[in-house]
Design a protein around this motif. Structure first.
Motif, PDB file in Angstrom:
ATOM      1  N   UNK A 133       0.808  -1.227   0.000  1.00  0.00           N
ATOM      2  CA  UNK A 133       0.000   0.000   0.000  1.00  0.00           C
ATOM      3  C   UNK A 133       0.836   1.270   0.000  1.00  0.00           C
ATOM      4  N   UNK A 134       1.960   1.276   0.685  1.00  0.00           N
ATOM      5  CA  UNK A 134       2.795   2.486   0.740  1.00  0.00           C
ATOM      6  C   UNK A 134       3.334   2.842  -0.651  1.00  0.00           C
ATOM      7  N   UNK A 194      -0.734   8.936  -5.528  1.00  0.00           N
ATOM      8  CA  UNK A 194      -0.771  10.298  -5.000  1.00  0.00           C
ATOM      9  C   UNK A 194       0.055  11.259  -5.845  1.00  0.00           C
ATOM     10  N   UNK A 195       1.120  10.787  -6.461  1.00  0.00           N
ATOM     11  CA  UNK A 195       1.865  11.632  -7.408  1.00  0.00           C
ATOM     12  C   UNK A 195       0.982  11.982  -8.602  1.00  0.00           C
ATOM     13  N   UNK A 215      -4.809   9.626  -1.399  1.00  0.00           N
ATOM     14  CA  UNK A 215      -5.217   8.378  -0.746  1.00  0.00           C
ATOM     15  C   UNK A 215      -4.272   8.065   0.408  1.00  0.00           C
ATOM     16  N   UNK A 216      -4.830   7.611   1.495  1.00  0.00           N
ATOM     17  CA  UNK A 216      -3.996   7.195   2.623  1.00  0.00           C
ATOM     18  C   UNK A 216      -3.516   5.759   2.395  1.00  0.00           C
ATOM     19  N   UNK A 276      -4.638  -0.092   1.682  1.00  0.00           N
ATOM     20  CA  UNK A 276      -4.494  -1.435   2.263  1.00  0.00           C
ATOM     21  C   UNK A 276      -5.870  -2.097   2.430  1.00  0.00           C
ATOM     22  N   UNK A 277      -6.867  -1.315   2.849  1.00  0.00           N
ATOM     23  CA  UNK A 277      -8.234  -1.867   2.975  1.00  0.00           C
ATOM     24  C   UNK A 277      -8.781  -2.283   1.612  1.00  0.00           C
ATOM     25  N   UNK A 278      -8.541  -1.466   0.573  1.00  0.00           N
ATOM     26  CA  UNK A 278      -8.984  -1.830  -0.782  1.00  0.00           C
ATOM     27  C   UNK A 278      -8.329  -3.127  -1.246  1.00  0.00           C
ATOM     28  N   UNK A 279      -7.043  -3.248  -0.993  1.00  0.00           N
ATOM     29  CA  UNK A 279      -6.316  -4.463  -1.398  1.00  0.00           C
ATOM     30  C   UNK A 279      -6.934  -5.682  -0.728  1.00  0.00           C
TER      31      UNK A 279
END
Length: 174
Positions: free
Chosen positions: A11-12, A19-20, A34-35, A40-43
């Motif tokens: 996710x990071x 985000x870019x 996006x955080x 991570x929740x979407x994944x």
């Protein structure tokens, strides 16, 4: 390059890519970054419908799909997102990711994939056309970012002939 199912630990790197794009381009109409936690929740929620391209332990890009619209009548149609890191573009990464995403969608019973593309991103329109998508609509000025009104280009690819006939099909009388 390897294509694999995304993990929450990715996710990071995915957030850095997306985000870019949000900050620096008109590719997406959103300005909300996006955080890492939301990605991570979407994944976790999408499972095999969330893929990454990886090389030398670095994420080059991702592709995912989710519901196109709500309701049971749309259950076999999915909307996709595919994004690549800047240095992974025009290297074939997108094509490989798209093939894998289509295979995952077919395995899940998806009949059609839809892409909503910013008119400020003609490269994405060309890419989708090159991998078999066709433009099925254009919604003028529905997007707004950085003081510009932007069109949304809708492209679609039918994944499998299932023998069913669309109601407006000329073959309906068969």
């Amino acid at each position: 390059m390897k294509i694999r199912q995304a993990k929450a630990a990715d996710a990071k790197e995915i957030a850095a890519i997306t985000n870019a794009i949000i900050r620096e381009t008109l590719v997406t109409f959103t300005t909300d970054e996006r955080s890492v936690d939301s990605i991570a929740r979407d994944i976790e929620a999408r499972g095999p419908a969330y893929l990454v391209a990886e090389q030398d332990d670095q994420i080059l890009g991702f592709a995912t799909y989710g519901p196109f619209r709500s309701g049971p009548g749309y259950a076999q149609c999915r909307e996709l997102t595919i994004q690549l890191a800047t240095d992974a573009r025009e290297q074939g990464t997108g094509r490989v990711l798209m093939r894998a995403l289509e295979a995952a969608a077919r395995a899940e019973g998806t009949h059609a994939l839809v892409a909503g593309i910013s008119s400020a991103n003609p490269g994405a329109v060309s890419f989708h056309a090159a991998v078999g998508f066709v433009e099925v609509g254009r919604m003028p000025e529905v997007g707004f970012k950085w003081g510009k009104r932007l069109d949304l280009v809708l492209m679609q690819k039918i994944l499998a002939a299932d023998g069913l006939v669309a109601p407006d099909s000329p073959d309906l009388g068969r």
